[in-house]
Design a protein around this motif. Structure first.
Motif, PDB file in Angstrom:
ATOM      1  N   GLU A   1      17.252  87.875  52.373  1.00 42.82           N
ATOM      2  CA  GLU A   1      18.282  86.949  52.978  1.00 42.82           C
ATOM      3  C   GLU A   1      18.707  86.049  52.363  1.00 42.82           C
ATOM      4  OE1 GLU A   1      19.760  84.652  57.522  1.00 42.82           O
ATOM      5  OE2 GLU A   1      17.106  84.870  56.700  1.00 42.82           O
ATOM      6  N   LEU A   2      17.840  85.475  51.344  1.00 42.80           N
ATOM      7  CA  LEU A   2      18.178  84.068  50.624  1.00 42.80           C
ATOM      8  C   LEU A   2      19.165  85.138  49.692  1.00 42.80           C
ATOM      9  CD1 LEU A   2      18.152  81.584  49.091  1.00 42.80           C
ATOM     10  CD2 LEU A   2      15.649  81.986  48.714  1.00 42.80           C
ATOM     11  N   ARG A   3      18.475  86.260  48.802  1.00 47.23           N
ATOM     12  CA  ARG A   3      19.040  86.736  47.879  1.00 47.23           C
ATOM     13  C   ARG A   3      20.653  87.182  48.727  1.00 47.23           C
ATOM     14  NH1 ARG A   3      18.586  89.754  43.750  1.00 47.23           N
ATOM     15  NH2 ARG A   3      16.793  88.865  42.896  1.00 47.23           N
TER      16      ARG A   3
ATOM     17  N   LYS B   1       8.904  82.010  43.903  1.00 46.67           N
ATOM     18  CA  LYS B   1      10.436  83.224  44.242  1.00 46.67           C
ATOM     19  C   LYS B   1      11.367  82.943  44.192  1.00 46.67           C
ATOM     20  CE  LYS B   1       7.644  86.268  46.917  1.00 46.67           C
ATOM     21  NZ  LYS B   1       7.231  86.836  48.590  1.00 46.67           N
ATOM     22  N   ILE B   2      11.984  81.403  44.622  1.00 45.19           N
ATOM     23  CA  ILE B   2      12.860  80.790  43.707  1.00 45.19           C
ATOM     24  C   ILE B   2      12.796  80.528  43.426  1.00 45.19           C
ATOM     25  CG2 ILE B   2      14.547  78.409  45.612  1.00 45.19           C
ATOM     26  CD1 ILE B   2      12.897  78.405  47.463  1.00 45.19           C
ATOM     27  N   ALA B   3      12.771  80.106  42.317  1.00 48.54           N
ATOM     28  CA  ALA B   3      12.759  79.803  40.569  1.00 48.54           C
ATOM     29  C   ALA B   3      13.420  81.370  40.206  1.00 48.54           C
ATOM     30  CB  ALA B   3      11.716  79.417  40.416  1.00 48.54           C
TER      31      ALA B   3
ATOM     32  N   ALA C   1      17.304  81.079  41.060  1.00 49.09           N
ATOM     33  CA  ALA C   1      17.683  80.389  40.290  1.00 49.09           C
ATOM     34  C   ALA C   1      18.419  80.826  39.363  1.00 49.09           C
ATOM     35  CB  ALA C   1      16.947  79.177  40.579  1.00 49.09           C
ATOM     36  N   GLU C   2      16.949  81.356  38.366  1.00 46.01           N
ATOM     37  CA  GLU C   2      17.114  81.875  36.572  1.00 46.01           C
ATOM     38  C   GLU C   2      18.344  82.926  36.551  1.00 46.01           C
ATOM     39  OE1 GLU C   2      17.030  81.161  32.882  1.00 46.01           O
ATOM     40  OE2 GLU C   2      16.213  79.951  34.698  1.00 46.01           O
ATOM     41  N   GLU C   3      18.266  83.971  37.398  1.00 44.18           N
ATOM     42  CA  GLU C   3      18.783  85.506  37.897  1.00 44.18           C
ATOM     43  C   GLU C   3      20.672  85.403  37.900  1.00 44.18           C
ATOM     44  OE1 GLU C   3      19.086  89.300  40.103  1.00 44.18           O
ATOM     45  OE2 GLU C   3      17.694  87.952  40.665  1.00 44.18           O
ATOM     46  N   PHE C   4      20.438  83.637  39.537  1.00 40.56           N
ATOM     47  CA  PHE C   4      22.001  83.401  39.746  1.00 40.56           C
ATOM     48  C   PHE C   4      22.814  81.787  38.926  1.00 40.56           C
ATOM     49  CE2 PHE C   4      20.971  86.381  42.725  1.00 40.56           C
ATOM     50  CZ  PHE C   4      21.655  87.647  42.850  1.00 40.56           C
TER      51      PHE C   4
ATOM     52  N   LEU D   1       8.085  74.320  37.491  1.00 44.66           N
ATOM     53  CA  LEU D   1       7.478  75.434  36.832  1.00 44.66           C
ATOM     54  C   LEU D   1       8.622  76.587  36.238  1.00 44.66           C
ATOM     55  CD1 LEU D   1       8.636  76.316  41.084  1.00 44.66           C
ATOM     56  CD2 LEU D   1       6.388  76.159  39.851  1.00 44.66           C
ATOM     57  N   PRO D   2       8.119  76.803  35.541  1.00 41.22           N
ATOM     58  CA  PRO D   2       8.557  77.848  33.968  1.00 41.22           C
ATOM     59  C   PRO D   2      10.014  77.822  34.199  1.00 41.22           C
ATOM     60  CG  PRO D   2       6.502  78.449  34.740  1.00 41.22           C
ATOM     61  CD  PRO D   2       6.681  77.796  35.800  1.00 41.22           C
ATOM     62  N   GLY D   3      10.855  76.930  32.940  1.00 44.66           N
ATOM     63  CA  GLY D   3      12.395  77.502  33.109  1.00 44.66           C
ATOM     64  C   GLY D   3      13.132  76.846  33.659  1.00 44.66           C
TER      65      GLY D   3
END
Length: 436
Positions: free
Chosen positions: A182-184, A214-216, A219-222, A248-250
């Protein structure tokens, strides 16, 4: 008589109450609606009603912190303007206090910004980064100030509900789940930001490392700016891990972390908060913040600095956490005696009580302000008037589409002294006759 004075005389009986139209932005973000805080204000409730609705303390800040405020008021420089970034003493105190938990050196000139409360800091971030139509992902239930702060700055809120799974005998806040599919789906090409509030108000949920990771990824993808609202970071119970999202990484490069002296030192009226993040976020936010308030309260910045400087040697936060756990347990024991379900809070100073079993008369004389809203509005009003303990209806923290998720819950605050909580607990036993 001149023509101008004659014109004025002719308007004497006309309705002049709405001569100047207000900005259309006030029509969004529920800015003009009667908010939950005014409905359940002490002025509208019985004089002896115990207020467990609003999240302010009925006990003072530590004396050594208020003494520092007194000292600052008696000094010369702290009674005048501070640098818009914040007083250097406080920025240094923030650096020294938080570097360990952020796993990095913090630059007091470019990575720390003192604000007039956490809320004003958040507003400045929205001002600095939102373009008209940019979308901001908000988990529901959400802190109600997010909504107008986003819409006033041209943003569009996108709501992703936490889903309560409260079938267990003793539900806890980890049972409020994120549906990551749902978040995606909620993230569109217009998405600019996501707000993460952990520990969470009003749920009391502490987001797990797995959830945050998973949120991270998203966040990186979008390419999302992340606002990590961590104002309750000093109130995490039962050995739960508070994960700073920025570690968290990145994530450091895209995250601004929001923190609060008011929550840390029981001084919510001081309106002193701070932001920590990379220069790419802090510097534009400073530009906005400077034009909104210029600088924050100088003497209380000095007091907040003293608080951070002395907290470790005094064992302040460890002792405060124990005190809040005791307060929490006093209130939860009252609910246990009633046999009512609640979401066991892992953090913050709020607990959500399941009020779906509370039965009130359909012809009860409810005020117009609670009519046409979630069932929880009526239940909270009924409990306040008949039991003498006020709470806040949780559907207020949802959009219209999702408000039914929240209307089975009332938020109770346990940031009160134990005597008050025990008295409230005794009164709440009167709910037994209204349970079905």
């Amino acid at each position: 008589m001149s023509s101008s004075s004659g014109t004025l005389a002719q308007t004497g009986n006309a309705d002049r109450s709405k001569l100047i139209p207000f900005s259309s932005r006030l029509r969004g973000g529920r800015a003009l609606a009667q908010d939950v805080w005014s409905i359940y204000n002490a002025a509208n409730l019985p004089a002896d009603c115990i207020n467990l609705g609003q999240g302010y303390m009925n006990f003072p800040p530590p004396k050594w912190v208020t003494d520092a405020a007194d000292d600052a008021l008696k000094s010369l420089l702290p009674n005048h303007y501070s640098h818009p970034k914040g007083r250097i003493r406080l920025r240094n105190a923030i650096k020294n206090f938080y570097e360990k938990s952020f796993n990095r050196d913090l630059d007091v000139e470019t990575e720390i910004l003192v604000t007039s409360g956490a809320n004003q800091g958040q507003y400045s971030v929205f001002t600095a980064f939102l373009e008209h139509g940019d979308e901001v992902i908000m988990f529901e239930p959400f802190f109600d100030q997010y909504l107008p702060s986003v819409t006033f700055n041209g943003g569009t809120p996108v709501y992703v509900p936490l889903h309560p799974q409260t079938d267990a005998v003793t539900p806890n806040n980890s049972n409020w789940k994120i549906d990551f599919d749902e978040l995606r789906r909620a993230i569109t090409p217009k998405a600019k930001m996501i707000i993460i509030n952990t520990p969470h108000n009003p749920v009391g949920k502490v987001f797990t490392r797995e959830e945050l990771e998973k949120i991270a990824v998203l966040a990186e993808e979008f390419n999302l700016l992340v606002m990590a609202d961590e104002v309750y970071d000093c109130l995490v119970f039962d050995g739960k891990e508070h994960v700073r999202f920025a570690t968290l990484p990145g994530m450091w490069d895209r995250t601004v972390t929001v923190l609060s002296a008011g929550k840390a030192f029981a001084a919510t009226g001081w309106r002193v908060g701070w932001l920590i993040g990379p220069p790419s976020i802090i510097c534009p936010t400073l530009a906005a913040c400077t034009r909104i308030v210029f600088c924050s309260n100088s003497p209380l910045q000095e007091a907040a600095a003293a608080g951070l400087e002395q907290a470790a040697e005094r064992g302040f936060f460890e002792n405060q956490l124990k005190e809040y756990q005791e307060r929490r347990n006093v209130l939860l024991s009252a609910f246990d005696r009633l046999g009512m379900k609640y979401s066991h809070p892992e953090g913050s100073y709020f607990v959500l009580l399941d009020i779906s079993r509370v039965k009130f008369p359909e012809d009860y004389p409810f005020p117009d302000s609670v009519q046409g809203r979630g069932r929880d509005f009526k239940a909270c009003w009924f409990i306040a008037l008949e039991i003498g303990v006020s709470s806040i209806p949780v559907s207020e923290f949802y959009c219209e589409e999702h408000f039914t998720i929240g209307e089975n819950f009332a938020r109770f605050a346990f940031c009160k002294d134990e005597e008050t909580l025990r008295k409230a607990g005794e009164r709440l036993q009167g709910l037994a006759k209204y349970l079905v």
